[in-house]
Design a protein around this motif. Structure first.
Motif, PDB file in Angstrom:
ATOM      1  N   GLU A 134       1.060  -1.548  -0.380  1.00  0.00           N
ATOM      2  CA  GLU A 134      -0.080   0.096  -0.193  1.00  0.00           C
ATOM      3  C   GLU A 134       0.951   0.717   0.048  1.00  0.00           C
ATOM      4  O   GLU A 134       2.309   0.636   0.237  1.00  0.00           O
ATOM      5  CB  GLU A 134      -0.467   0.193   1.506  1.00  0.00           C
ATOM      6  CG  GLU A 134      -1.920   0.764   1.264  1.00  0.00           C
ATOM      7  CD  GLU A 134      -3.021   1.004   2.634  1.00  0.00           C
ATOM      8  OE1 GLU A 134      -3.777   0.340   1.767  1.00  0.00           O
ATOM      9  OE2 GLU A 134      -2.196   0.470   3.444  1.00  0.00           O
ATOM     10  N   VAL A 135       0.407   2.553  -0.681  1.00  0.00           N
ATOM     11  CA  VAL A 135       1.400   3.477  -0.833  1.00  0.00           C
ATOM     12  C   VAL A 135       0.249   4.925  -0.250  1.00  0.00           C
ATOM     13  O   VAL A 135      -0.543   5.633  -0.683  1.00  0.00           O
ATOM     14  CB  VAL A 135       1.515   4.211  -2.207  1.00  0.00           C
ATOM     15  CG1 VAL A 135       1.849   5.520  -1.991  1.00  0.00           C
ATOM     16  CG2 VAL A 135       2.577   2.615  -3.285  1.00  0.00           C
ATOM     17  N   TRP A 136       0.914   5.352   0.387  1.00  0.00           N
ATOM     18  CA  TRP A 136       0.051   6.936   1.228  1.00  0.00           C
ATOM     19  C   TRP A 136       0.553   7.483   0.839  1.00  0.00           C
ATOM     20  O   TRP A 136       1.468   8.348   0.869  1.00  0.00           O
ATOM     21  CB  TRP A 136      -0.513   6.869   2.540  1.00  0.00           C
ATOM     22  CG  TRP A 136      -0.971   5.285   3.200  1.00  0.00           C
ATOM     23  CD1 TRP A 136      -1.389   4.532   3.144  1.00  0.00           C
ATOM     24  CD2 TRP A 136      -1.996   5.362   4.572  1.00  0.00           C
ATOM     25  NE1 TRP A 136      -2.208   4.251   3.914  1.00  0.00           N
ATOM     26  CE2 TRP A 136      -2.354   4.808   4.692  1.00  0.00           C
ATOM     27  CE3 TRP A 136      -2.164   7.336   5.539  1.00  0.00           C
ATOM     28  CZ2 TRP A 136      -3.393   4.528   5.818  1.00  0.00           C
ATOM     29  CZ3 TRP A 136      -3.495   6.864   6.455  1.00  0.00           C
ATOM     30  CH2 TRP A 136      -3.709   5.434   6.778  1.00  0.00           C
ATOM     31  N   GLN A 137      -0.093   8.844  -0.005  1.00  0.00           N
ATOM     32  CA  GLN A 137       1.039  10.232  -0.450  1.00  0.00           C
ATOM     33  C   GLN A 137       0.245  11.122   0.167  1.00  0.00           C
ATOM     34  O   GLN A 137      -1.137  11.646   0.461  1.00  0.00           O
ATOM     35  CB  GLN A 137       0.185  10.091  -2.035  1.00  0.00           C
ATOM     36  CG  GLN A 137       1.449   9.355  -2.767  1.00  0.00           C
ATOM     37  CD  GLN A 137       0.666   9.329  -4.288  1.00  0.00           C
ATOM     38  OE1 GLN A 137      -0.615   9.808  -4.622  1.00  0.00           O
ATOM     39  NE2 GLN A 137       1.464   8.882  -5.038  1.00  0.00           N
ATOM     40  N   LEU A 138       1.010  12.344   1.060  1.00  0.00           N
ATOM     41  CA  LEU A 138       1.086  13.410   1.566  1.00  0.00           C
ATOM     42  C   LEU A 138       0.933  14.574   0.425  1.00  0.00           C
ATOM     43  O   LEU A 138       1.504  14.022  -1.214  1.00  0.00           O
ATOM     44  CB  LEU A 138       1.855  13.706   2.763  1.00  0.00           C
ATOM     45  CG  LEU A 138       1.868  12.875   3.562  1.00  0.00           C
ATOM     46  CD1 LEU A 138       3.522  13.319   3.777  1.00  0.00           C
ATOM     47  CD2 LEU A 138       1.055  14.110   4.475  1.00  0.00           C
ATOM     48  N   GLY A 139       0.840  15.583  -0.009  1.00  0.00           N
ATOM     49  CA  GLY A 139       0.489  16.896  -0.497  1.00  0.00           C
ATOM     50  C   GLY A 139      -0.420  16.475  -1.664  1.00  0.00           C
ATOM     51  O   GLY A 139      -0.008  17.444  -2.941  1.00  0.00           O
ATOM     52  N   SER A 140      -1.515  15.262  -1.903  1.00  0.00           N
ATOM     53  CA  SER A 140      -1.496  14.887  -3.539  1.00  0.00           C
ATOM     54  C   SER A 140      -3.294  16.469  -3.587  1.00  0.00           C
ATOM     55  O   SER A 140      -3.893  16.003  -1.708  1.00  0.00           O
ATOM     56  CB  SER A 140      -2.574  13.714  -3.178  1.00  0.00           C
ATOM     57  OG  SER A 140      -3.679  13.615  -4.191  1.00  0.00           O
ATOM     58  N   PRO A 141      -2.930  16.562  -4.791  1.00  0.00           N
ATOM     59  CA  PRO A 141      -4.741  17.571  -5.062  1.00  0.00           C
ATOM     60  C   PRO A 141      -5.940  16.650  -5.159  1.00  0.00           C
ATOM     61  O   PRO A 141      -7.041  16.956  -5.036  1.00  0.00           O
ATOM     62  CB  PRO A 141      -4.015  18.221  -6.195  1.00  0.00           C
ATOM     63  CG  PRO A 141      -3.110  17.122  -7.111  1.00  0.00           C
ATOM     64  CD  PRO A 141      -2.194  16.044  -5.667  1.00  0.00           C
ATOM     65  N   THR A 142      -5.689  15.231  -4.487  1.00  0.00           N
ATOM     66  CA  THR A 142      -6.759  14.446  -4.918  1.00  0.00           C
ATOM     67  C   THR A 142      -6.929  13.199  -3.626  1.00  0.00           C
ATOM     68  O   THR A 142      -6.950  12.316  -3.479  1.00  0.00           O
ATOM     69  CB  THR A 142      -7.196  13.531  -5.798  1.00  0.00           C
ATOM     70  OG1 THR A 142      -5.691  12.810  -6.346  1.00  0.00           O
ATOM     71  CG2 THR A 142      -7.129  14.394  -7.443  1.00  0.00           C
ATOM     72  N   PRO A 143      -7.131  13.985  -2.365  1.00  0.00           N
ATOM     73  CA  PRO A 143      -6.636  12.806  -1.229  1.00  0.00           C
ATOM     74  C   PRO A 143      -8.444  12.179  -0.678  1.00  0.00           C
ATOM     75  O   PRO A 143      -9.060  12.655  -1.475  1.00  0.00           O
ATOM     76  CB  PRO A 143      -7.025  13.503   0.037  1.00  0.00           C
ATOM     77  CG  PRO A 143      -7.400  14.988  -0.608  1.00  0.00           C
ATOM     78  CD  PRO A 143      -7.067  15.002  -2.300  1.00  0.00           C
ATOM     79  N   ASN A 144      -7.969  11.338  -0.348  1.00  0.00           N
ATOM     80  CA  ASN A 144      -9.215  10.245  -0.662  1.00  0.00           C
ATOM     81  C   ASN A 144      -9.130   9.799   0.811  1.00  0.00           C
ATOM     82  O   ASN A 144      -9.617   8.234   1.139  1.00  0.00           O
ATOM     83  CB  ASN A 144      -8.769   8.893  -1.501  1.00  0.00           C
ATOM     84  CG  ASN A 144      -8.547   8.400  -1.402  1.00  0.00           C
ATOM     85  OD1 ASN A 144      -7.092   8.221  -0.814  1.00  0.00           O
ATOM     86  ND2 ASN A 144      -7.764   7.483  -2.318  1.00  0.00           N
TER      87      ASN A 144
END
Length: 204
Positions: A134-144
């Motif tokens: 699994e990947v968790w991204q910070l600063g994304s323009p499309t948080p879910n």
């Protein structure tokens, strides 16, 4: 419990705001600050790759180095910057952060799980392929996904305060309250709560 490893790609040599500072000393200062900040949140396992600050590019060498760390640490989850620019939070879209996010994804898929990518990792270093789930991204323009951090906000503030060379004129408590209350509102959390925003996806 969870085991957390920080992988810090750049050495921070382009950071700081003190014009009188010895620039050659900045990387060591930044490392000390990062170690202190990590200690505040209970992290003691840090890996510093030492790439020049502000000049990061997507290269096969960097993809290999991140893949090496993944194969060494064998994480279930990788948390990294999003590679897409976020115009609502421009500070989250530092060029180095965008590159780091892209390289992290390249390392997660396909590099670290492919025995024939960077073959020296297996043939010479004995590092078997590893599949990050699994990947968790910070600063994304499309948080879910949003995580309520209200109860640990003081630790976040304390950790950020450790980066003194980067925040000499910054009101860190105010920054945390403003930025993360906005994300809590976007998540629909009650007034007064603070939240981190992530874009999460499975690599399966």
């Amino acid at each position: 419990g969870l085991h957390v490893t920080y992988c810090v790609i750049t050495d921070g040599d382009a950071g700081g705001f003190d014009s009188a500072a010895d620039r050659s000393a900045i990387p060591a200062i930044r490392q000390d600050e990062q170690r202190a900040a990590a200690k505040v949140v209970g992290v003691s396992d840090l890996i510093f790759l030492g790439y020049p600050d502000g000049r990061l590019t997507v290269t096969l060498e960097l993809r290999r180095d991140i893949s090496r760390v993944i194969r060494q640490v064998r994480p279930d989850l990788v948390l990294a910057s999003a590679p897409e620019r976020n115009y609502r939070r421009l500070g989250a879209s530092h060029p180095d952060h965008l590159v780091a996010g892209e390289v992290a994804l390249c390392a997660v898929y396909p590099d670290s799980r492919n025995p024939y990518a960077h073959p020296e990792l297996l043939a010479v270093e004995g590092l078997a392929p590893w599949k990050v789930r699994e990947v968790w991204q910070l600063g994304s323009p499309t948080p879910n996904h949003y995580v309520d951090i209200t109860d640990v906000a003081e630790r976040k503030i304390a950790a950020l305060t450790c980066h003194a060379s980067q925040t000499p004129d910054m009101d860190i408590p105010q920054f945390v309250r403003t930025a993360f209350s906005a994300q809590a509102a976007a998540a629909g959390f009650p007034e007064g709560r603070l939240a981190e925003a992530f874009h999460i996806f499975s690599t399966a």
